[in-house]
Design a protein around this motif. Structure first.
Motif, PDB file in Angstrom:
ATOM      1  N   TRP A  62       0.581  -1.080   0.055  1.00 57.51           N
ATOM      2  CA  TRP A  62      -0.239  -0.067   0.049  1.00 57.51           C
ATOM      3  C   TRP A  62       0.952   1.220  -0.291  1.00 57.51           C
ATOM      4  N   ARG A  65       2.119   1.777  -3.572  1.00 59.10           N
ATOM      5  CA  ARG A  65       0.965   2.061  -4.201  1.00 59.10           C
ATOM      6  C   ARG A  65       0.734   3.608  -4.001  1.00 59.10           C
ATOM      7  N   ILE A  66       0.879   4.248  -2.842  1.00 59.58           N
ATOM      8  CA  ILE A  66       0.765   5.963  -2.498  1.00 59.58           C
ATOM      9  C   ILE A  66       1.778   6.167  -2.824  1.00 59.58           C
ATOM     10  N   THR A  67       3.175   6.095  -2.946  1.00 56.91           N
ATOM     11  CA  THR A  67       3.346   6.773  -3.411  1.00 56.91           C
ATOM     12  C   THR A  67       3.113   7.219  -4.933  1.00 56.91           C
ATOM     13  N   ALA A  70       0.759   9.945  -5.390  1.00 60.74           N
ATOM     14  CA  ALA A  70       0.489  10.953  -4.797  1.00 60.74           C
ATOM     15  C   ALA A  70       1.862  12.031  -5.675  1.00 60.74           C
ATOM     16  N   THR A  78       7.440  11.162  -1.091  1.00 53.39           N
ATOM     17  CA  THR A  78       7.412  10.240  -0.028  1.00 53.39           C
ATOM     18  C   THR A  78       8.206   9.350   0.855  1.00 53.39           C
ATOM     19  N   ALA A 228      -4.404   0.628   0.474  1.00 49.40           N
ATOM     20  CA  ALA A 228      -4.066   1.476  -0.882  1.00 49.40           C
ATOM     21  C   ALA A 228      -5.292   2.196  -0.695  1.00 49.40           C
ATOM     22  N   ASP A 229      -6.713   1.818  -1.095  1.00 47.67           N
ATOM     23  CA  ASP A 229      -7.461   2.800  -1.450  1.00 47.67           C
ATOM     24  C   ASP A 229      -7.865   3.603  -0.550  1.00 47.67           C
ATOM     25  N   VAL A 231      -6.240   4.481   1.955  1.00 50.53           N
ATOM     26  CA  VAL A 231      -5.175   5.480   2.414  1.00 50.53           C
ATOM     27  C   VAL A 231      -5.671   7.011   1.373  1.00 50.53           C
ATOM     28  N   TRP A 232      -5.587   5.941  -0.045  1.00 52.43           N
ATOM     29  CA  TRP A 232      -5.247   7.523  -1.122  1.00 52.43           C
ATOM     30  C   TRP A 232      -6.840   8.560  -1.080  1.00 52.43           C
ATOM     31  N   LEU A 235      -5.929  10.673   0.712  1.00 49.68           N
ATOM     32  CA  LEU A 235      -5.247  11.587   1.378  1.00 49.68           C
ATOM     33  C   LEU A 235      -6.122  12.665  -0.033  1.00 49.68           C
ATOM     34  N   ARG A 236      -6.434  12.229  -0.934  1.00 45.98           N
ATOM     35  CA  ARG A 236      -7.441  12.501  -2.068  1.00 45.98           C
ATOM     36  C   ARG A 236      -8.683  13.780  -1.567  1.00 45.98           C
TER      37      ARG A 236
END
Length: 239
Positions: A62, A65-67, A70, A78, A228-229, A231-232, A235-236
């Protein structure tokens, strides 16, 4: 997946009390993120994980994927400061590894827009008291991050319930008690809070099949995609 994302948005709308004061840095700029975590963040056990105890950027993790997301969306950099087996106390003075005890200092150097803290599962696995051990350590860590990087938005994450304990007869039986400490820390500190229990079932449950490795603790690639979904979306959309 749409249902998962909708649930995340609804959960994040009920932000911890006082958290409005924590928003400006991340909402004003998306320049950088720092992640402080344990093996839930390192990519442990995933295909391509090269071994060792610190973060290894595997495609399905995750944090990786976030890195990528973003960086593609905002050109965010990140930095993942994660260590297998880490507890909150390991990120404080006297912690067990140089990588973890140096992490807050690294945050001070980076001055990131956002600090994500994904810790607490190993206290549960090791049967450390949620009130006597986890709570004061978590407050100390968040306070130390604030002191090192006053501009940073801080978001703390309550993980999924690990399906393994190192004690055959644990004294502290409820993962909910640990998650409540993390949620209360967010409320007390004016931080963001993300509760992953809504999206991943306990690691040893029938519903967790396919989402966890055979150890019932670490997510598979599919489990990491769910994280990841979640956390994303934080962030978004959480500004």
């Amino acid at each position: 997946m749409v249902a998962i994302l909708a649930a995340v948005v609804a959960a994040l709308a009920a932000t911890a009390p006082g958290s409005a004061t924590a928003a400006p840095a991340w909402c004003a700029d998306h320049a950088s993120i720092a992640v402080l975590g344990d093996s839930g963040s390192t990519g442990y056990g995933l295909p391509g994980y090269p071994g060792g105890d610190v973060y290894a950027p595997t495609a399905d993790g995750w944090a990786s994927r976030i890195t990528t997301l973003a960086a593609t969306t905002w050109r965010t950099t990140t930095t993942v400061l994660a260590h297998n087996g880490a507890m909150v106390s390991d990120f404080l003075p006297g912690g067990r590894w140089p990588e973890t005890t140096a992490a807050v200092g690294r945050v001070g150097q980076l001055q990131p827009s956002l600090v994500l803290v994904e810790l607490g599962a190993n206290e549960y696995i090791q049967d450390r008291s949620p009130t006597a051990v986890l709570a004061p350590a978590y407050h100390r860590l968040v306070d130390s991050i604030k002191a090192a990087s006053p501009r940073s938005t801080i978001a703390v994450v309550a993980q999924w319930q690990a399906g393994h304990r190192n004690s055959a007869q644990p004294r502290n039986t409820s993962w909910a008690a640990y998650a409540e400490v993390i949620a209360q820390t967010a409320a007390d500190e004016g931080s963001r809070f993300l509760d992953l229990r809504q999206y991943l079932p306990p690691g040893d449950s029938a519903a967790g099949q396919g989402l966890f490795l055979a150890d019932h603790v670490h997510p598979t690639a599919a489990g990491h995609h769910v994280v990841a979904d979640a956390v994303w979306t934080l962030l978004r959309d959480d500004c």
